[in-house]
Write a protein that holds these residues in place. Structure first.
Motif, PDB file in Angstrom:
ATOM      1  N   ASN A 310       0.765  -1.177   0.031  1.00  0.00           N
ATOM      2  CA  ASN A 310       0.020   0.107   0.206  1.00  0.00           C
ATOM      3  C   ASN A 310       0.887   1.146  -0.010  1.00  0.00           C
ATOM      4  O   ASN A 310       0.611   2.357  -0.638  1.00  0.00           O
ATOM      5  N   GLU A 311       2.037   1.184   0.742  1.00  0.00           N
ATOM      6  CA  GLU A 311       2.961   2.173   0.600  1.00  0.00           C
ATOM      7  C   GLU A 311       3.383   2.459  -0.599  1.00  0.00           C
ATOM      8  O   GLU A 311       3.338   4.043  -0.927  1.00  0.00           O
ATOM      9  N   LEU A 312       3.874   1.757  -1.309  1.00  0.00           N
ATOM     10  CA  LEU A 312       4.361   1.873  -2.715  1.00  0.00           C
ATOM     11  C   LEU A 312       3.247   2.460  -3.644  1.00  0.00           C
ATOM     12  O   LEU A 312       3.779   3.264  -4.272  1.00  0.00           O
ATOM     13  N   ARG A 313       2.168   1.916  -3.536  1.00  0.00           N
ATOM     14  CA  ARG A 313       1.164   2.685  -4.577  1.00  0.00           C
ATOM     15  C   ARG A 313       0.835   4.045  -3.981  1.00  0.00           C
ATOM     16  O   ARG A 313       0.491   4.900  -4.773  1.00  0.00           O
ATOM     17  N   TYR A 314       0.718   4.185  -2.776  1.00  0.00           N
ATOM     18  CA  TYR A 314       0.642   5.803  -2.267  1.00  0.00           C
ATOM     19  C   TYR A 314       1.704   6.558  -2.795  1.00  0.00           C
ATOM     20  O   TYR A 314       1.596   7.588  -3.314  1.00  0.00           O
ATOM     21  N   VAL A 319       2.845  -1.599  -8.972  1.00  0.00           N
ATOM     22  CA  VAL A 319       3.877  -2.779  -8.273  1.00  0.00           C
ATOM     23  C   VAL A 319       3.410  -4.179  -8.794  1.00  0.00           C
ATOM     24  O   VAL A 319       2.181  -4.697  -8.974  1.00  0.00           O
ATOM     25  N   ASP A 320       4.408  -4.921  -9.047  1.00  0.00           N
ATOM     26  CA  ASP A 320       4.122  -6.374  -9.616  1.00  0.00           C
ATOM     27  C   ASP A 320       4.965  -7.239  -8.427  1.00  0.00           C
ATOM     28  O   ASP A 320       5.698  -6.867  -7.737  1.00  0.00           O
ATOM     29  N   VAL A 321       4.784  -8.489  -8.590  1.00  0.00           N
ATOM     30  CA  VAL A 321       5.293  -9.510  -8.046  1.00  0.00           C
ATOM     31  C   VAL A 321       6.366 -10.213  -8.882  1.00  0.00           C
ATOM     32  O   VAL A 321       5.999 -10.778 -10.122  1.00  0.00           O
ATOM     33  N   GLY A 322       7.365 -10.395  -8.488  1.00  0.00           N
ATOM     34  CA  GLY A 322       8.718 -10.834  -9.544  1.00  0.00           C
ATOM     35  C   GLY A 322       8.636 -12.418  -9.364  1.00  0.00           C
ATOM     36  O   GLY A 322       8.685 -13.057  -8.131  1.00  0.00           O
ATOM     37  N   ILE A 345       8.292  -6.027  -7.332  1.00  0.00           N
ATOM     38  CA  ILE A 345       9.047  -5.163  -8.398  1.00  0.00           C
ATOM     39  C   ILE A 345       8.273  -3.608  -8.600  1.00  0.00           C
ATOM     40  O   ILE A 345       7.033  -3.688  -9.027  1.00  0.00           O
ATOM     41  N   ALA A 346       8.809  -2.588  -8.051  1.00  0.00           N
ATOM     42  CA  ALA A 346       8.117  -1.329  -8.038  1.00  0.00           C
ATOM     43  C   ALA A 346       8.623  -0.666  -9.226  1.00  0.00           C
ATOM     44  O   ALA A 346       9.810  -0.280  -9.274  1.00  0.00           O
ATOM     45  N   ASN A 347       7.653   0.013 -10.006  1.00  0.00           N
ATOM     46  CA  ASN A 347       8.238   1.003 -11.373  1.00  0.00           C
ATOM     47  C   ASN A 347       7.429   1.989 -10.836  1.00  0.00           C
ATOM     48  O   ASN A 347       6.185   2.377 -10.809  1.00  0.00           O
ATOM     49  N   LEU A 348       8.240   3.239 -11.347  1.00  0.00           N
ATOM     50  CA  LEU A 348       7.611   4.524 -11.496  1.00  0.00           C
ATOM     51  C   LEU A 348       8.541   5.412 -12.593  1.00  0.00           C
ATOM     52  O   LEU A 348       9.715   5.721 -12.372  1.00  0.00           O
TER      53      LEU A 348
END
Length: 373
Positions: A310-314, A319-322, A345-348
Motif C-alpha cells: 500500500n505504501e508503494l502504491r501511495y 507494483v508487480d510480484v517478481g 517490483i516497483a516501477n515509476l
C-alpha cells in the motif's frame, strides 16, 4: 487534531485550473471530504482567494437537499458566479445529485470555474467513474493513512503506534478512538453495513453469502499467490460450494472496483513479461482485512507485506510480484529448475526497485532465501 495529507493536497494544487474535473476517489472513510473541504479550502483562503469565490456544497446535508435537483443546482451556481474572477466549485457526495455527469460536464463550459468533486456510494466508488466525464476527469485517489501520517496524531511511541497500525489500519477515524472495542466494532460494522451493502446494491448480487465467503478467503490468503481456480477448490473442499470460476472472477472485480482490494500481477524478470496467473491480492486497509477474520490471523510478517504494498502504491509506483527461474545442480550433475519470488517490483517512470519483505531474518538460511539475487 489535524492530519496533514501533504501528498494529496499537492496533487490538488498541481491540478488547479487544468480545465478538467478533479475527481477524488477512494474507499469510504478514507478522508476524501476532509481533504477537499478542510485542507484544500484552507489552502485557497491562504492564497487570498475570496471566500465568495469558493462555492462549497455538501449534498448529503438536509439543508442542501434541493440542490440534488440538477436544474436548481445549475441555476444556483450560475447565480453565485458574478464576475470574471476565478471561482472554485467544491461538491461533496456528488453522487446524490441527479444526472451528476451531465451537470459536471455542463459546468466545464463556464470558462472561469475550477471543479472538484468527491463521492462515496457504490456508483461513485467505482474506479471506472472517471470515464463518465468523457475524458475530462482527473482522478486523485485517496488511500487510508500511511504509517507516517498515522504518527502525526498518535499519542505514544513509534513501537506502540506500529502495533496499533498493523492491527487496526489507517482509516482516519481509527486514530481518534481510544479503546480496542471501539476500533473493532467500527471496522467490523463498516465492512458489513457499508462496503458490502454498496457492492450488493451496485452489482445486483443476490448470493451475499458467497461474496462474504470470498472476502474471507482473500483476507486469509492476502499476500499469497492465488487465482480463481485455487479459490474455487477452497469453496468446493471447505465450504461445499459449487460456485463457478466466472462468478469468483466477477466478485473479485467487484471488490477491486470498490477499492477494497487490489491485485499485483506476476512478472517474469528474465523473460521481461507479465504472467497471467497466479497473482497476489492485498487489502486497501489492513485493519479492514483483520476485521474480516475477527482479528485472528494477524501474523505480522504477512501484514507488513500488505502495508509495504500500500505504501508503494501511495507513492505512485506500479507494483508487480517478481518471478525468477533458475537452474540449480543437485546430487552431482542433476539439474532442477526452481522458481524464486521477489516480493515486489516497483516501477515509476525510469525508476525500478526490487524489494523483499521480511519481518526478521533470524537464521543464515533465511538471509540467503531473502537475498538470492
Amino acid at each position: 487534531m489535524e492530519i496533514a495529507r501533504h501528498r494529496y493536497l499537492t496533487d490538488l494544487i498541481n491540478r488547479m485550473n487544468n480545465g478538467m474535473i478533479k475527481v477524488i476517489t477512494g474507499i469510504r472513510r478514507s478522508g476524501k471530504s476532509y481533504l477537499l473541504f478542510k485542507l484544500f479550502y484552507d489552502y485557497l483562503l491562504a492564497q487570498n482567494v475570496p471566500d465568495s469565490h469558493i462555492i462549497k456544497i455538501e449534498l448529503d446535508l438536509r439543508k442542501n437537499r434541493k440542490y440534488r435537483n440538477p436544474d436548481i443546482l445549475l441555476e444556483h451556481l450560475e447565480s453565485l458566479i458574478q464576475d470574471n474572477g476565478q471561482y472554485f466549485i467544491l461538491l461533496d457526495e456528488v453522487q446524490m445529485l441527479n444526472d451528476f455527469e451531465e451537470v459536471l460536464n455542463s459546468l466545464l463550459h463556464i470558462p472561469n470555474v475550477d471543479i472538484y468533486v468527491t463521492g462515496s456510494n457504490s456508483r461513485f466508488l467505482s474506479k471506472n467513474i472517471i470515464t463518465e466525464f468523457r475524458g475530462r476527469g482527473d482522478e486523485i485517489h485517496v488511500y487510508p493513512l500511511t504509517f507516517k501520517e498515522f504518527m502525526q496524531v498518535y499519542e505514544g511511541d513509534i513501537y506502540h503506534a506500529w502495533a496499533d497500525y498493523v492491527l487496526y489500519g489507517g482509516l482516519p477515524l481509527i486514530s481518534t478512538m481510544k479503546s480496542e472495542k471501539q476500533k473493532i466494532d467500527y471496522l467490523t460494522n463498516l465492512f458489513k453495513e457499508t462496503y458490502i451493502k454498496d457492492i450488493l446494491e451496485h452489482h445486483h448480487i443476490l448470493k451475499s453469502q458467497e461474496l462474504d465467503d470470498l472476502i474471507n478467503i482473500l483476507a486469509s490468503q492476502a499476500g499469497s499467490l492465488s487465482n480463481a481456480p485455487k479459490m474455487q477448490q477452497t469453496f468446493k473442499s471447505v465450504l461445499k460450494s459449487k460456485i463457478s470460476i466466472n462468478t469468483i472472477r466477477e466478485y473479485i472485480d467487484c471488490l477491486e472496483d470498490a477499492f477494497i482490494i487490489s491485485k499485483a500481477h506476476c512478472y517474469d524478470v528474465k523473460g521481461r513479461k507479465h504472467i497471467g496467473t497466479p497473482m497476489k491480492f492485498y487489502f486497501e486497509d489492513i485493519g479492514l482485512r483483520n476485521a474480516r477474520l475477527g482479528f485472528r490471523q494477524t501474523e505480522e510478517n504477512h501484514l507488513m507485506e500488505n502495508i509495504i504494498y500500500n505504501e508503494l502504491r501511495y507513492r505512485g509506483f506500479n507494483v508487480d510480484v517478481g518471478v525468477v527461474e533458475r537452474r540449480e545442480t543437485y546430487a552431482g550433475d542433476k539439474q532442477v529448475r526452481r522458481s524464486y519470488e521477489i516480493d515486489f517490483i516497483a516501477n515509476l517512470g525510469s525508476k525500478r526497485y526490487y524489494i523483499q519483505s521480511a519481518f526478521s531474518m533470524p537464521t543464515i538460511e533465511k538471509q540467503h532465501q531473502e537475498s538470492f539475487l
